[in-house]
Design an enzyme around this catalytic site. Structure first.
Site, PDB file in Angstrom:
ATOM      1  N   THR A  66       2.928  -8.027   9.661  1.00 52.19           N
ATOM      2  CA  THR A  66       1.537  -9.265   9.352  1.00 52.19           C
ATOM      3  C   THR A  66       1.659 -10.528   9.298  1.00 52.19           C
ATOM      4  O   THR A  66       0.829 -11.256   8.791  1.00 52.19           O
ATOM      5  CB  THR A  66       1.507  -8.040   7.535  1.00 52.19           C
ATOM      6  OG1 THR A  66       2.388  -8.251   7.300  1.00 52.19           O
ATOM      7  CG2 THR A  66       0.750  -6.392   8.079  1.00 52.19           C
ATOM      8  N   VAL A 120       0.966  -1.454   0.009  1.00 48.91           N
ATOM      9  CA  VAL A 120      -0.038   0.010  -0.176  1.00 48.91           C
ATOM     10  C   VAL A 120       1.272   1.186   0.118  1.00 48.91           C
ATOM     11  O   VAL A 120       0.497   2.043  -1.190  1.00 48.91           O
ATOM     12  CB  VAL A 120      -0.713  -0.364   1.298  1.00 48.91           C
ATOM     13  CG1 VAL A 120      -2.147   0.989   1.329  1.00 48.91           C
ATOM     14  CG2 VAL A 120      -1.864  -1.373   0.824  1.00 48.91           C
ATOM     15  N   TYR A 178      -2.005 -11.471  16.347  1.00 46.98           N
ATOM     16  CA  TYR A 178      -2.273 -11.036  15.385  1.00 46.98           C
ATOM     17  C   TYR A 178      -3.185  -9.639  15.112  1.00 46.98           C
ATOM     18  O   TYR A 178      -3.101  -8.814  15.422  1.00 46.98           O
ATOM     19  CB  TYR A 178      -1.919 -11.302  13.412  1.00 46.98           C
ATOM     20  CG  TYR A 178      -2.113  -9.792  12.671  1.00 46.98           C
ATOM     21  CD1 TYR A 178      -1.442  -8.095  12.547  1.00 46.98           C
ATOM     22  CD2 TYR A 178      -3.276 -10.118  11.762  1.00 46.98           C
ATOM     23  CE1 TYR A 178      -1.321  -8.229  11.319  1.00 46.98           C
ATOM     24  CE2 TYR A 178      -3.554  -9.020  10.942  1.00 46.98           C
ATOM     25  CZ  TYR A 178      -2.812  -7.767  10.845  1.00 46.98           C
ATOM     26  OH  TYR A 178      -3.095  -7.699  10.225  1.00 46.98           O
ATOM     27  N   THR A 190      -7.236  -4.198  10.401  1.00 48.86           N
ATOM     28  CA  THR A 190      -7.259  -5.021   9.717  1.00 48.86           C
ATOM     29  C   THR A 190      -8.771  -5.874   9.947  1.00 48.86           C
ATOM     30  O   THR A 190      -9.487  -5.607  11.329  1.00 48.86           O
ATOM     31  CB  THR A 190      -6.821  -6.370  10.268  1.00 48.86           C
ATOM     32  OG1 THR A 190      -6.930  -7.965   9.553  1.00 48.86           O
ATOM     33  CG2 THR A 190      -6.542  -6.063  11.670  1.00 48.86           C
TER      34      THR A 190
END
Length: 274
Positions: free
Chosen positions: A60, A12, A127, A101
């Site tokens: 991630t 991104v 996460y 997320t």
């Protein structure tokens, strides 16, 4: 005045800098988010007066986040560092955008339902828990959160490029067919972030993914195969129970998005790979 972009070397980040080359990338050499105090040290003397902060940086690797030896880095990068950015931004009257997320949701909604912006987060893996803590830190200091999911581009190592490589190598992959969401091309998220920096979106929490029909990872893989001219039937569907991973994944992490304005994920996929 500058817009600082943490995590600018990722999918991104690269898309955002192509769109807005005037934004200033902040790489690990300038601020290693896994090191306590690195954000504070960097922001003591930013490169120029700061107009806004965009945080794309994250740990991630979902399965690696489950390992005890990574717990400190996961917490520092995904929770502590965004909080320190938001605290500085609040103290200096600077807006902040933080990308989060779909994995903050438990995935327990029935298939066909979508997780709303004000839905109840309840992450099912390390996460997701760290990202939720980062969200809370940012929101506490008046920053804005942008949730997304299933992000890919045609350049990085990701699910889409892995499927392309397997298709062209003659491999018939096995992919789970009971985890639901929508793919998001990095450029789609980058365009929305740029609009938010420019003041065109002001919600405290936003959801940004590709639009169109909800799919599964298997459905996404088959669409990738078809897009590059390979038989989608080569992709074998299996339930998650036959593909165990260290981290539990939410079954339905589909994000509720605006009814219009976001490109259809299949169109973005064809533009990227076709």
């Amino acid at each position: 005045m500058s817009v600082l972009v943490f995590g600018a070397s990722g999918q991104v980040g690269r898309a955002l800098l192509r769109l807005r080359p005037d934004f200033v990338p902040v790489g690990r050499a300038l601020a290693d988010l896994a090191v306590a105090g690195s954000v504070d040290s960097f922001l003591l003397t930013p490169p120029s007066p700061v107009e806004a902060i965009v945080n794309l940086a994250a740990f991630t690797a979902v399965d690696d986040a489950e390992k005890p030896e990574n717990a400190s880095a996961v917490h520092q990068v995904n929770a502590v560092a965004p909080g320190r950015m938001a605290s500085w931004a609040w103290a200096h009257g600077v807006p902040m955008l933080h990308v989060s997320t779909d994995y903050v949701f438990p995935g327990t909604l029935p298939v066909g339902w979508e997780n709303p912006v004000d839905g109840q987060p309840a992450p099912v893996n390390a996460y997701g828990r760290s990202k939720l803590e980062g969200e809370r830190q940012v929101l506490n200091f008046g920053g804005r959160v942008v949730r997304t999911g299933w992000v890919y581009d045609a350049e990085s190592r990701n699910f889409a490029t892995t499927m392309v490589r397997l298709a062209r190598s003659g491999v018939n992959p096995t992919v789970v067919d009971d985890q639901y969401g929508r793919p998001t091309h990095a450029s789609v998220l980058a365009a929305e972030l740029a609009a938010m920096v420019d003041g065109k979106r002001t919600a405290a929490i936003s959801h940004v993914t590709g639009s169109g029909p909800v799919t599964t990872w298997c459905g996404f893989a088959r669409e990738i195969f078809a897009t590059i001219g390979h038989d989608p039937r080569r992709v074998k569907a299996v339930p998650s129970s036959e593909y165990p991973t260290p981290a539990h994944r939410p079954r339905n992490s589909t994000l509720q998005i605006p009814a219009s304005g976001l490109p259809a994920w299949r169109d973005s996929l064809r533009a990227a790979l076709g």
